[in-house]
Scaffold this motif. Structure first.
Motif, PDB file in Angstrom:
ATOM      1  N   SER A 212       0.848  -1.195   0.000  1.00 51.34           N
ATOM      2  CA  SER A 212       0.000   0.000   0.000  1.00 51.34           C
ATOM      3  C   SER A 212       0.884   1.246   0.000  1.00 51.34           C
ATOM      4  N   ILE A 213       0.287   2.355  -0.447  1.00 49.53           N
ATOM      5  CA  ILE A 213       0.985   3.635  -0.494  1.00 49.53           C
ATOM      6  C   ILE A 213       0.237   4.625   0.370  1.00 49.53           C
ATOM      7  N   ASN A 214       0.939   5.259   1.279  1.00 52.75           N
ATOM      8  CA  ASN A 214       0.319   6.239   2.156  1.00 52.75           C
ATOM      9  C   ASN A 214       0.450   7.609   1.500  1.00 52.75           C
ATOM     10  N   THR A 215       0.993   8.560   2.188  1.00 54.38           N
ATOM     11  CA  THR A 215       1.111   9.911   1.632  1.00 54.38           C
ATOM     12  C   THR A 215       2.154   9.968   0.525  1.00 54.38           C
ATOM     13  N   MET A 216       1.817  10.725  -0.514  1.00 57.82           N
ATOM     14  CA  MET A 216       2.734  10.969  -1.628  1.00 57.82           C
ATOM     15  C   MET A 216       2.947  12.471  -1.748  1.00 57.82           C
TER      16      MET A 216
ATOM     17  N   ARG B 129      15.964  21.805  -0.703  1.00 53.86           N
ATOM     18  CA  ARG B 129      14.787  21.132  -1.218  1.00 53.86           C
ATOM     19  C   ARG B 129      13.570  21.588  -0.421  1.00 53.86           C
ATOM     20  N   GLU B 130      12.465  21.861  -1.135  1.00 54.49           N
ATOM     21  CA  GLU B 130      11.266  22.330  -0.468  1.00 54.49           C
ATOM     22  C   GLU B 130      10.055  21.512  -0.899  1.00 54.49           C
ATOM     23  N   LEU B 131       9.089  21.432   0.009  1.00 45.72           N
ATOM     24  CA  LEU B 131       7.846  20.735  -0.295  1.00 45.72           C
ATOM     25  C   LEU B 131       6.993  21.594  -1.214  1.00 45.72           C
ATOM     26  N   VAL B 132       6.493  20.980  -2.269  1.00 51.21           N
ATOM     27  CA  VAL B 132       5.595  21.671  -3.192  1.00 51.21           C
ATOM     28  C   VAL B 132       4.144  21.347  -2.845  1.00 51.21           C
ATOM     29  N   ALA B 133       3.838  20.066  -2.706  1.00 51.97           N
ATOM     30  CA  ALA B 133       2.479  19.635  -2.403  1.00 51.97           C
ATOM     31  C   ALA B 133       2.514  18.182  -1.954  1.00 51.97           C
ATOM     32  N   TYR B 134       1.482  17.800  -1.179  1.00 56.25           N
ATOM     33  CA  TYR B 134       1.360  16.389  -0.851  1.00 56.25           C
ATOM     34  C   TYR B 134      -0.105  15.989  -0.872  1.00 56.25           C
ATOM     35  N   ILE B 135      -0.317  14.665  -0.999  1.00 54.89           N
ATOM     36  CA  ILE B 135      -1.665  14.122  -1.046  1.00 54.89           C
ATOM     37  C   ILE B 135      -1.672  12.855  -0.204  1.00 54.89           C
ATOM     38  N   THR B 136      -2.651  12.745   0.669  1.00 54.44           N
ATOM     39  CA  THR B 136      -2.730  11.581   1.553  1.00 54.44           C
ATOM     40  C   THR B 136      -3.449  10.423   0.856  1.00 54.44           C
TER      41      THR B 136
ATOM     42  N   GLY C  36      -6.179   9.304   1.660  1.00 52.86           N
ATOM     43  CA  GLY C  36      -7.581   9.695   1.578  1.00 52.86           C
ATOM     44  C   GLY C  36      -7.828  10.853   0.650  1.00 52.86           C
ATOM     45  N   GLU C  37      -6.739  11.256  -0.062  1.00 50.43           N
ATOM     46  CA  GLU C  37      -6.766  12.306  -1.080  1.00 50.43           C
ATOM     47  C   GLU C  37      -6.966  13.707  -0.513  1.00 50.43           C
ATOM     48  N   SER C  38      -6.610  13.905   0.748  1.00 51.88           N
ATOM     49  CA  SER C  38      -6.493  15.275   1.247  1.00 51.88           C
ATOM     50  C   SER C  38      -5.210  15.858   0.681  1.00 51.88           C
ATOM     51  N   THR C  39      -5.245  17.143   0.375  1.00 56.81           N
ATOM     52  CA  THR C  39      -4.092  17.779  -0.264  1.00 56.81           C
ATOM     53  C   THR C  39      -3.627  19.001   0.517  1.00 56.81           C
TER      54      THR C  39
ATOM     55  N   ARG D 126      -2.175  27.475  -8.662  1.00 56.71           N
ATOM     56  CA  ARG D 126      -1.528  27.223  -9.949  1.00 56.71           C
ATOM     57  C   ARG D 126      -1.244  25.735 -10.179  1.00 56.71           C
ATOM     58  N   PHE D 127      -0.903  25.025  -9.118  1.00 57.31           N
ATOM     59  CA  PHE D 127      -0.560  23.603  -9.213  1.00 57.31           C
ATOM     60  C   PHE D 127      -1.680  22.759  -8.610  1.00 57.31           C
ATOM     61  N   THR D 128      -1.872  21.571  -9.181  1.00 57.46           N
ATOM     62  CA  THR D 128      -2.852  20.627  -8.656  1.00 57.46           C
ATOM     63  C   THR D 128      -2.221  19.246  -8.549  1.00 57.46           C
ATOM     64  N   ILE D 129      -2.263  18.685  -7.354  1.00 56.69           N
ATOM     65  CA  ILE D 129      -1.736  17.339  -7.136  1.00 56.69           C
ATOM     66  C   ILE D 129      -2.891  16.349  -7.145  1.00 56.69           C
ATOM     67  N   SER D 130      -2.654  15.165  -7.706  1.00 58.96           N
ATOM     68  CA  SER D 130      -3.676  14.122  -7.732  1.00 58.96           C
ATOM     69  C   SER D 130      -2.986  12.764  -7.751  1.00 58.96           C
ATOM     70  N   ARG D 131      -3.776  11.718  -7.576  1.00 60.42           N
ATOM     71  CA  ARG D 131      -3.219  10.370  -7.602  1.00 60.42           C
ATOM     72  C   ARG D 131      -4.237   9.390  -8.163  1.00 60.42           C
TER      73      ARG D 131
END
Length: 121
Positions: free
Chosen positions: A30-34, A45-52, A54-57, A66-71
């Protein structure tokens, strides 16, 4: 063995768009947060975005709107849609994921090799 492979980087003019992909492969339970990170020359190095899972972003202030993260969990793949790109978005973009592998009983962070994004006219 688990691998993360990024793709989709390149050269784009200011105001343009790019879509990055990060595909995870291997013995994945399984994959948790990405998440997506970036590192510009001479900067940390800096964090741009993350998605859990449960798809919380969550987004860095510099990319909100401007940016959209998805999985896509069926494909073990994460995306970063980048619109209205600015020269200051130029960096190597890395993906990261917390992955549980079969047979290990524990999870850990994995990183991709990075993909270059250059925003320039």
């Amino acid at each position: 063995q688990v691998q993360l492979v990024e793709s989709g980087g390149g050269l784009v003019q200011p105001g343009g768009s790019l879509r990055l992909s990060c595909a995870a492969s291997g013995s994945i339970f399984s994959i948790n947060t990405m998440g997506w990170y970036r590192q510009a020359p001479g900067k940390q190095r800096e964090l741009v975005a993350y998605i859990t899972s449960g798809e919380s972003t969550n987004y860095a202030d510099s990319v909100k709107g401007r940016f959209t993260i998805s999985r896509d969990n069926a494909k073990n793949t994460m995306y970063l849609q980048m619109n209205s790109l600015k020269p200051e978005d130029t960096a190597v973009y890395y993906c990261s994921a917390y992955i549980y592998s079969y047979g290990t009983g524990y999870g850990r962070d994995y990183w991709g090799q990075g993909t270059q994004v250059t925003v320039s006219s």
